[in-house]
Motif scaffolding. Structure first.
Motif, PDB file in Angstrom:
ATOM      1  N   GLU A 186       9.868 -47.421  42.043  1.00 37.65           N
ATOM      2  CA  GLU A 186       8.454 -47.548  41.695  1.00 37.65           C
ATOM      3  C   GLU A 186       8.181 -46.986  40.305  1.00 37.65           C
ATOM      4  N   ALA A 187       8.845 -45.887  39.956  1.00 39.92           N
ATOM      5  CA  ALA A 187       8.650 -45.273  38.635  1.00 39.92           C
ATOM      6  C   ALA A 187       9.060 -46.232  37.520  1.00 39.92           C
ATOM      7  N   TYR A 188      10.230 -46.859  37.667  1.00 37.97           N
ATOM      8  CA  TYR A 188      10.709 -47.777  36.635  1.00 37.97           C
ATOM      9  C   TYR A 188       9.898 -49.073  36.606  1.00 37.97           C
ATOM     10  N   LYS A 189       9.290 -49.405  37.729  1.00 41.46           N
ATOM     11  CA  LYS A 189       8.448 -50.595  37.788  1.00 41.46           C
ATOM     12  C   LYS A 189       7.103 -50.352  37.097  1.00 41.46           C
ATOM     13  N   GLN A 190       6.576 -49.137  37.232  1.00 36.35           N
ATOM     14  CA  GLN A 190       5.241 -48.813  36.730  1.00 36.35           C
ATOM     15  C   GLN A 190       5.228 -48.486  35.238  1.00 36.35           C
ATOM     16  N   TYR A 191       6.324 -47.886  34.721  1.00 35.97           N
ATOM     17  CA  TYR A 191       6.331 -47.433  33.327  1.00 35.97           C
ATOM     18  C   TYR A 191       7.400 -48.167  32.528  1.00 35.97           C
ATOM     19  N   ARG A 192       7.041 -48.497  31.286  1.00 36.17           N
ATOM     20  CA  ARG A 192       7.953 -49.229  30.411  1.00 36.17           C
ATOM     21  C   ARG A 192       8.583 -48.295  29.385  1.00 36.17           C
ATOM     22  N   GLN A 193       9.732 -48.718  28.873  1.00 35.64           N
ATOM     23  CA  GLN A 193      10.456 -47.984  27.828  1.00 35.64           C
ATOM     24  C   GLN A 193      10.720 -46.530  28.237  1.00 35.64           C
ATOM     25  N   ILE A 194      11.154 -46.340  29.465  1.00 35.77           N
ATOM     26  CA  ILE A 194      11.447 -44.989  29.937  1.00 35.77           C
ATOM     27  C   ILE A 194      12.697 -44.448  29.251  1.00 35.77           C
ATOM     28  N   THR A 195      12.539 -43.305  28.612  1.00 35.68           N
ATOM     29  CA  THR A 195      13.676 -42.611  28.006  1.00 35.68           C
ATOM     30  C   THR A 195      14.350 -41.720  29.042  1.00 35.68           C
ATOM     31  N   ALA A 196      13.527 -40.952  29.761  1.00 36.95           N
ATOM     32  CA  ALA A 196      14.077 -40.015  30.740  1.00 36.95           C
ATOM     33  C   ALA A 196      13.021 -39.664  31.775  1.00 36.95           C
ATOM     34  N   ILE A 197      13.493 -39.211  32.913  1.00 37.84           N
ATOM     35  CA  ILE A 197      12.629 -38.651  33.947  1.00 37.84           C
ATOM     36  C   ILE A 197      13.083 -37.209  34.163  1.00 37.84           C
TER      37      ILE A 197
END
Length: 260
Positions: free
Chosen positions: A181-192
């Motif tokens: 869900e996190a990767y679906k909701q936010y774009r251009q993720i560098t890190a969590i």
């Protein structure tokens, strides 16, 4: 259902103690919005702390109104023991992954931290207290053990967050959010970044030693939050005393309540 009205009061900004750092990106956006709208919408949350107030939530709002040269601000006053304390997790977006990984590697080496690689979890849960944080970059997940002492850990965490604060977009998410869900909701993720739980005792200790917790980690939850009061800035900027301003605030809130 608790129908007790929130306790709102106008106080001097100089009497407010910050327990966390601010986020320059959020402060800039808030400063522009407050100035444009001409109203103050959501009061920060504070708890009595001696003759001062401990700021629980709203550090960026307090900093923004202060940068606009206001000396007073409307706050919601609560009893600290009635507030639930937990942690946010950070999603960092928009900076180069390789550069970020290099910075983190250098920070770990500098502080002599123990790091191990592990399987990426299905959900972004709060961590056991033995860990400083977990960092997820692409398909890699790193567990970083803490140094065992709160104040030393906070200094390192501040250095960690400085590697991306003000240089990227930071989104706060709750624990137990699925990775999918996190990767679906936010774009251009560098890190969590996954952080351990922060307690009231941790926050009080940090304040006593004048060490701030990194911005956007502590989360204070209360059931009766005052939102969208839309107080005109003219009330805060006048040169009248706090006593007079609070009398006017009471009348403003009474009219607002009667209209609803």
């Amino acid at each position: 259902m608790d129908k007790t009205l929130p306790t709102l009061k106008i106080v001097a900004i100089k009497d407010i103690l910050f327990h966390e750092e601010t986020d320059p990106y959020r402060v800039e956006n808030l400063t522009q919005k407050i100035q444009k709208d001409g109203i103050f919408t959501n009061p920060p949350i504070v708890a009595p702390y001696g003759k001062q107030y401990l700021l629980l939530d709203g550090a960026n709002r307090v900093r923004a109104i202060s940068l606009l040269n206001y000396h007073h601000i409307v706050v919601q006053i609560v009893k600290y023991d009635a507030v639930k304390v937990s942690s946010w997790q950070h999603i960092v977006c928009g900076i180069n992954k390789d550069n970020f990984r290099k910075r983190i590697t250098e920070l770990i080496a500098k502080n002599g931290l123990i790091i191990t690689q592990t399987k990426i979890p299905a959900t972004i849960i709060n961590l056991p207290s033995e860990f400083l944080c977990w960092i997820i970059i692409q398909n890699e997940c790193y567990k970083i053990k803490n140094k065992g002492k709160l104040l030393e850990n906070l200094k390192i965490l501040n250095d960690l967050v400085k590697q991306y604060k003000g240089q990227s977009r930071i989104y706060r998410i709750e624990a137990n959010v699925s990775m999918k869900e996190a990767y679906k909701q936010y774009r251009q993720i560098t890190a969590i970044i996954r952080f351990p739980a922060i307690t009231r005792a941790d926050i009080i200790t940090a304040v006593k030693h004048n060490i701030k917790i990194p911005s956007g980690i502590t989360r204070h939850i209360l059931p009766n939050r005052a939102l969208k009061i839309n107080l005109p800035l003219s009330l805060l900027e006048s040169k009248q005393s706090l006593n007079v301003k609070n009398q006017k605030l009471a009348l403003f809130l009474k009219r607002k309540l009667n209209n609803n």
